[in-house]
Scaffold this motif. Structure first.
Motif, mmCIF file in Angstrom:
data_model
loop_
_atom_site.group_PDB
_atom_site.id
_atom_site.type_symbol
_atom_site.label_atom_id
_atom_site.label_comp_id
_atom_site.label_asym_id
_atom_site.label_seq_id
_atom_site.Cartn_x
_atom_site.Cartn_y
_atom_site.Cartn_z
ATOM 1 N N LEU A 96 1.214 4.092 15.980
ATOM 2 C CA LEU A 96 0.533 5.054 16.852
ATOM 3 C C LEU A 96 -0.733 4.385 17.357
ATOM 4 C CD1 LEU A 96 -0.485 7.683 18.131
ATOM 5 C CD2 LEU A 96 -1.123 8.476 15.839
ATOM 6 N N SER A 97 -0.747 4.011 18.619
ATOM 7 C CA SER A 97 -1.912 3.351 19.200
ATOM 8 C C SER A 97 -2.732 4.384 19.965
ATOM 9 C CB SER A 97 -1.463 2.227 20.136
ATOM 10 O OG SER A 97 -2.569 1.489 20.568
ATOM 11 N N ILE A 98 -3.960 4.615 19.502
ATOM 12 C CA ILE A 98 -4.786 5.708 20.031
ATOM 13 C C ILE A 98 -5.658 5.217 21.179
ATOM 14 C CG2 ILE A 98 -6.600 7.361 19.441
ATOM 15 C CD1 ILE A 98 -5.558 7.325 16.564
ATOM 16 N N ASN A 99 -5.699 6.008 22.221
ATOM 17 C CA ASN A 99 -6.554 5.747 23.383
ATOM 18 C C ASN A 99 -8.013 5.673 22.921
ATOM 19 O OD1 ASN A 99 -8.143 5.996 25.745
ATOM 20 N ND2 ASN A 99 -6.603 7.252 26.769
ATOM 21 N N ASP A 154 -3.180 14.116 12.720
ATOM 22 C CA ASP A 154 -2.485 15.162 11.965
ATOM 23 C C ASP A 154 -1.054 15.356 12.456
ATOM 24 O OD1 ASP A 154 -4.614 15.666 10.274
ATOM 25 O OD2 ASP A 154 -5.412 17.310 11.485
ATOM 26 N N HIS A 155 -0.893 15.475 13.755
ATOM 27 C CA HIS A 155 0.435 15.720 14.313
ATOM 28 C C HIS A 155 1.368 14.547 14.047
ATOM 29 C CE1 HIS A 155 3.496 16.175 17.571
ATOM 30 N NE2 HIS A 155 3.383 17.451 17.247
ATOM 31 N N GLY A 156 0.822 13.321 14.149
ATOM 32 C CA GLY A 156 1.623 12.129 13.899
ATOM 33 C C GLY A 156 1.751 11.777 12.431
ATOM 34 N N GLU A 157 1.064 12.538 11.559
ATOM 35 C CA GLU A 157 1.113 12.350 10.105
ATOM 36 C C GLU A 157 0.773 10.916 9.707
ATOM 37 O OE1 GLU A 157 4.650 13.958 8.305
ATOM 38 O OE2 GLU A 157 4.663 15.716 9.628
ATOM 39 N N ALA A 158 -0.377 10.436 10.202
ATOM 40 C CA ALA A 158 -0.797 9.057 9.952
ATOM 41 C C ALA A 158 -1.043 8.804 8.471
ATOM 42 C CB ALA A 158 -2.058 8.747 10.755
ATOM 43 N N ARG A 159 -0.432 7.743 7.949
ATOM 44 C CA ARG A 159 -0.640 7.339 6.553
ATOM 45 C C ARG A 159 -1.772 6.319 6.443
ATOM 46 N NH1 ARG A 159 3.482 6.996 2.970
ATOM 47 N NH2 ARG A 159 1.802 6.292 1.576
ATOM 48 N N ALA A 160 -2.025 5.586 7.521
ATOM 49 C CA ALA A 160 -3.093 4.580 7.527
ATOM 50 C C ALA A 160 -3.694 4.509 8.921
ATOM 51 C CB ALA A 160 -2.556 3.211 7.112
ATOM 52 N N MET A 207 -14.144 7.628 15.267
ATOM 53 C CA MET A 207 -13.077 7.762 14.286
ATOM 54 C C MET A 207 -13.578 8.486 13.039
ATOM 55 S SD MET A 207 -9.983 7.508 13.329
ATOM 56 C CE MET A 207 -9.194 6.471 14.578
ATOM 57 N N ALA A 208 -14.811 8.189 12.613
ATOM 58 C CA ALA A 208 -15.386 8.881 11.450
ATOM 59 C C ALA A 208 -15.456 10.379 11.712
ATOM 60 C CB ALA A 208 -16.765 8.328 11.136
ATOM 61 N N SER A 209 -15.865 10.739 12.930
ATOM 62 C CA SER A 209 -15.939 12.145 13.301
ATOM 63 C C SER A 209 -14.551 12.778 13.319
ATOM 64 C CB SER A 209 -16.608 12.279 14.674
ATOM 65 O OG SER A 209 -16.679 13.623 15.074
ATOM 66 N N ALA A 210 -13.563 12.031 13.822
ATOM 67 C CA ALA A 210 -12.189 12.542 13.877
ATOM 68 C C ALA A 210 -11.630 12.756 12.470
ATOM 69 C CB ALA A 210 -11.307 11.575 14.656
ATOM 70 N N LEU A 211 -11.908 11.821 11.560
ATOM 71 C CA LEU A 211 -11.387 11.937 10.199
ATOM 72 C C LEU A 211 -11.976 13.145 9.468
ATOM 73 C CD1 LEU A 211 -11.390 8.152 9.268
ATOM 74 C CD2 LEU A 211 -9.372 9.615 9.449
ATOM 75 N N LYS A 212 -13.214 13.502 9.800
ATOM 76 C CA LYS A 212 -13.828 14.693 9.205
ATOM 77 C C LYS A 212 -13.119 15.959 9.675
ATOM 78 C CE LYS A 212 -18.481 12.764 8.597
ATOM 79 N NZ LYS A 212 -19.880 12.773 9.105
ATOM 80 N N ARG A 213 -12.625 15.932 10.913
ATOM 81 C CA ARG A 213 -11.948 17.102 11.476
ATOM 82 C C ARG A 213 -10.486 17.170 11.053
ATOM 83 N NH1 ARG A 213 -14.457 18.476 16.955
ATOM 84 N NH2 ARG A 213 -16.420 17.348 16.991
ATOM 85 N N ALA A 214 -9.890 16.009 10.786
ATOM 86 C CA ALA A 214 -8.457 15.954 10.486
ATOM 87 C C ALA A 214 -8.151 16.496 9.094
ATOM 88 C CB ALA A 214 -7.967 14.509 10.610
ATOM 89 N N ALA A 234 0.816 -1.213 0.000
ATOM 90 C CA ALA A 234 0.000 0.000 0.000
ATOM 91 C C ALA A 234 0.852 1.266 0.000
ATOM 92 C CB ALA A 234 -0.932 -0.003 1.212
ATOM 93 N N GLY A 235 2.167 1.087 -0.097
ATOM 94 C CA GLY A 235 3.064 2.239 -0.177
ATOM 95 C C GLY A 235 3.519 2.780 1.159
ATOM 96 N N ILE A 236 3.312 2.007 2.219
ATOM 97 C CA ILE A 236 3.687 2.457 3.564
ATOM 98 C C ILE A 236 4.964 1.754 3.981
ATOM 99 C CG2 ILE A 236 2.996 2.415 6.005
ATOM 100 C CD1 ILE A 236 0.054 2.595 4.863
ATOM 101 N N GLY A 237 5.943 2.545 4.405
ATOM 102 C CA GLY A 237 7.234 1.954 4.735
ATOM 103 C C GLY A 237 7.972 2.717 5.809
ATOM 104 N N ARG A 238 9.272 2.779 5.668
ATOM 105 C CA ARG A 238 10.147 3.299 6.721
ATOM 106 C C ARG A 238 9.782 4.732 7.122
ATOM 107 N NH1 ARG A 238 15.027 5.813 7.915
ATOM 108 N NH2 ARG A 238 16.245 4.716 9.503
ATOM 109 N N GLY A 239 9.550 4.895 8.424
ATOM 110 C CA GLY A 239 9.277 6.221 8.964
ATOM 111 C C GLY A 239 7.858 6.702 8.796
ATOM 112 N N ASP A 240 6.988 5.908 8.155
ATOM 113 C CA ASP A 240 5.579 6.285 8.042
ATOM 114 C C ASP A 240 4.842 5.897 9.318
ATOM 115 O OD1 ASP A 240 5.795 7.300 5.459
ATOM 116 O OD2 ASP A 240 5.440 5.340 4.541
ATOM 117 N N THR A 241 3.781 6.627 9.630
ATOM 118 C CA THR A 241 2.992 6.354 10.833
ATOM 119 C C THR A 241 1.724 5.584 10.466
ATOM 120 O OG1 THR A 241 3.802 8.388 11.866
ATOM 121 C CG2 THR A 241 1.831 7.381 12.830
ATOM 122 N N VAL A 242 1.483 4.503 11.189
ATOM 123 C CA VAL A 242 0.236 3.748 11.066
ATOM 124 C C VAL A 242 -0.491 3.841 12.397
ATOM 125 C CG1 VAL A 242 -0.825 1.494 10.682
ATOM 126 C CG2 VAL A 242 1.195 2.167 9.354
#
Length: 547
Positions: free
Chosen positions: A98-101, A114-120, A131-138, A65-73
């Motif tokens: 990045l494991s979210i509370n 946003d701050h962690g620059e999540a790719r997935a 999460m749907a609500s968060a993605l609308k804000r991000a 999926a194009g996610i590799g070294r230094g990317d945040t999941v």
């Protein structure tokens, strides 16, 4: 040792030096004990061979999926097999986990994405709505993967939400290679995970862990918990909390069995302990309360002694006695998100068992000594950076130094520099050093309230209260709580001619933040202040005990 005979012709090479990584723990367990049960979840039994293969599938699928070294999941998952696979598969792809509370509100989640620059994002359907609500804000638009837990109970208190992405987890990893040649870190200093901690002001800070520290924590946790071969570990501690104190990686060191638990409930815990032979678990004081206060019909007998690792406030002597009677041996730990979870353990001496109640309780109340993987922990004067006398009375700041201290705060060099001033990590916790080298906390200079094992910023709660139109001033402190360890207690000064009830203040806060952060007690009073107008929180802490 350059310049000596031991520095000539004795360079590092691939044969004698490899970067430390906890991913090797799983590889070894799968090679040595391929058929041993690694994961139990409801009706599921998964071997180490399958655990390893699925983690490699996840890594392979992420790479495709194009996610590799230094990317945040990012993951928002319960204590399920997918969460264990993410702890291995994400770094196997070279990415950072990045494991979210799962208790956070949409606004905070959006900030972290946003701050962690999540790719997935991999999200359990239990949390799809927030999460749907968060993605609308991000601002970011990550790849979204749904995890639909096949063992999600039909009578669940929280029904599954609707899928929010176009990909389903099982379909996603099915496209991955079970024999994928996963990526060793180029350097053991490479980041393995990102954890956000509650700050006293502003947005939470992103704490970055490295492969070296996570690998060392595997060995240190085994030692501190007394884990022999094939331990059986019950997941009562959320894996999003400091990466589950690094136990998702630790269990493989001794080829242990993970017993997953979506919701921490007394009956489910007793059933798991009795039916699966659980030997270890971790949790906040609230978990002990659940076990001890369970209805007799929910309790089960079991022959083994279960090691219970607990952090936060030390348990009262009555609770320790009750736990021992119920078949649990409590080990008291202390640490912070910045130290990979627990880094201090109250190492217990056998001869202390002969002491009378008050003397024994005084020793139990201490946080203890450094973990085997930590180089040093001490109490220092933060102004002079000199160690305080080991007299059990002189107050100073608890400071850490070693390989299980974070890399630093993501994108926050000033906070990182401040935290590491003088070559030590400044915890912000105030304590004393006893003559025998054991430390004991006395206060929390950061004013963080630890409730049910979760950090709550008193300033964040105060900010919410101040938004109520009737409030002139507010201060929030920790109130001792038998169930949660601590809970937020708000002292509120109203504006002249204005009125409000405790229920109204609490309801108001619930519209602005996650419910677990809201005050459970509200006291209306004139706030005690210094001559310069600063609120005297130490006075309020004493009042909170009586409130």
């Amino acid at each position: 040792m350059e310049g000596t005979i031991f520095g000539e012709g004795l360079d590092r090479n691939a044969a004698n030096y490899q970067p430390l990584t906890p991913l090797k723990h799983l590889e070894r367990a799968a090679a040595v004990f391929p058929d041993h049960v690694a994961i139990i979840h409801g009706t599921l039994r998964r071997s180490y061979a399958d655990f390893y293969a699925r983690s490699r599938r996840l890594a392979s699928a992420l790479r495709k999926a194009g996610i590799g070294r230094g990317d945040t999941v990012a993951v928002m998952l319960s204590n399920t097999p997918a969460m264990l696979e993410a702890h291995h598969g994400v770094p196997m792809a070279g990415a950072v986990l990045l494991s979210i509370n799962t208790r956070l509100d949409a606004e905070v989640i959006a900030f972290q994405l946003d701050h962690g620059e999540a790719r997935a994002v991999i999200v359990d359907r239990e949390f799809s709505a927030v999460m749907a609500s968060a993605l609308k804000r991000a601002e970011r638009n990550p790849l979204v993967i749904n995890y639909d837990d096949p063992d999600y109970p039909d009578d669940a208190p929280f029904p599954k939400g609707e899928p929010i992405g176009s990909l389903e987890y099982e379909d996603f990893i099915a496209g991955g290679d079970p024999d994928f040649e996963w990526a060793m870190p180029d350097d053991e200093w490479d980041a393995i995970s990102l954890n956000y901690t509650s700050g006293t002001t502003g947005n939470p800070k992103g704490v970055v862990y490295h492969h070296r520290g996570a690998a060392l924590m595997g060995y240190a946790n085994v030692i501190a918990s007394g884990m022999g071969r094939h331990p059986v570990y019950l997941w009562t501690l959320p894996m999003f909390h400091c990466n589950g104190w690094c136990f998702p990686w630790t269990l493989s060191v001794q080829a242990g069995t993970h017993v997953c638990l979506r919701w921490v409930r007394a009956k489910a815990m007793y059933d798991a302990i009795a039916e699966h032979g659980v030997t270890h678990l971790c949790g906040a004081p609230v978990v002990m309360s659940m076990l001890l206060n369970a209805a007799e019909a929910e309790k089960r007998d079991f022959p083994q002694t279960v090691t219970f690792n607990t952090a936060a406030a030390p348990p009262p002597e009555t609770v320790l006695a009750g736990m021992a009677q119920a078949g649990f041996e409590v080990t008291h730990l202390y640490g912070l998100t910045e130290t990979y979870g627990p880094a201090v353990v109250n190492e217990w001496h056998g001869e202390w068992n002969a002491l009378e109640g008050p003397e024994r309780a005084a020793l139990k109340a201490r946080q203890g000594v450094r973990y085997a993987a930590l180089e040093d922990v001490t109490v220092m004067d933060p102004e002079t950076m000199e160690r305080v006398p080991a007299d059990g009375e002189t107050l100073g700041e608890v400071m850490f130094r070693g390989n299980i201290v974070m890399k630093g705060y993501l994108k926050n060099p000033s906070a990182t520099e401040q935290a590491f001033a003088g070559g030590w990590f400044h915890s912000g916790d105030l304590g004393v050093m006893h003559e025998d080298g054991y430390i004991q906390l006395k206060d929390r200079s950061k004013d963080i309230i630890i409730s049910g094992g979760e950090n709550i910023s008193s300033i964040e709660v105060e900010d919410a209260i101040y938004k109520h139109p009737a409030v002139a001033a507010a201060a929030v402190v920790a109130k001792p709580d038998e169930k949660w360890g601590e809970s937020p207690c708000a002292f509120v000064e109203l504006k002249p001619g204005k009125a409000a009830t405790a229920e109204e203040i609490i309801a108001h806060c619930r519209t602005l933040m996650a419910h677990f952060k809201c005050p459970r007690h509200v006291v209306f009073t004139e706030l005690p202040k210094t001559s310069t107008g600063k609120i005297q929180k130490f006075v309020l802490r004493e009042k909170a005990k009586e409130a």
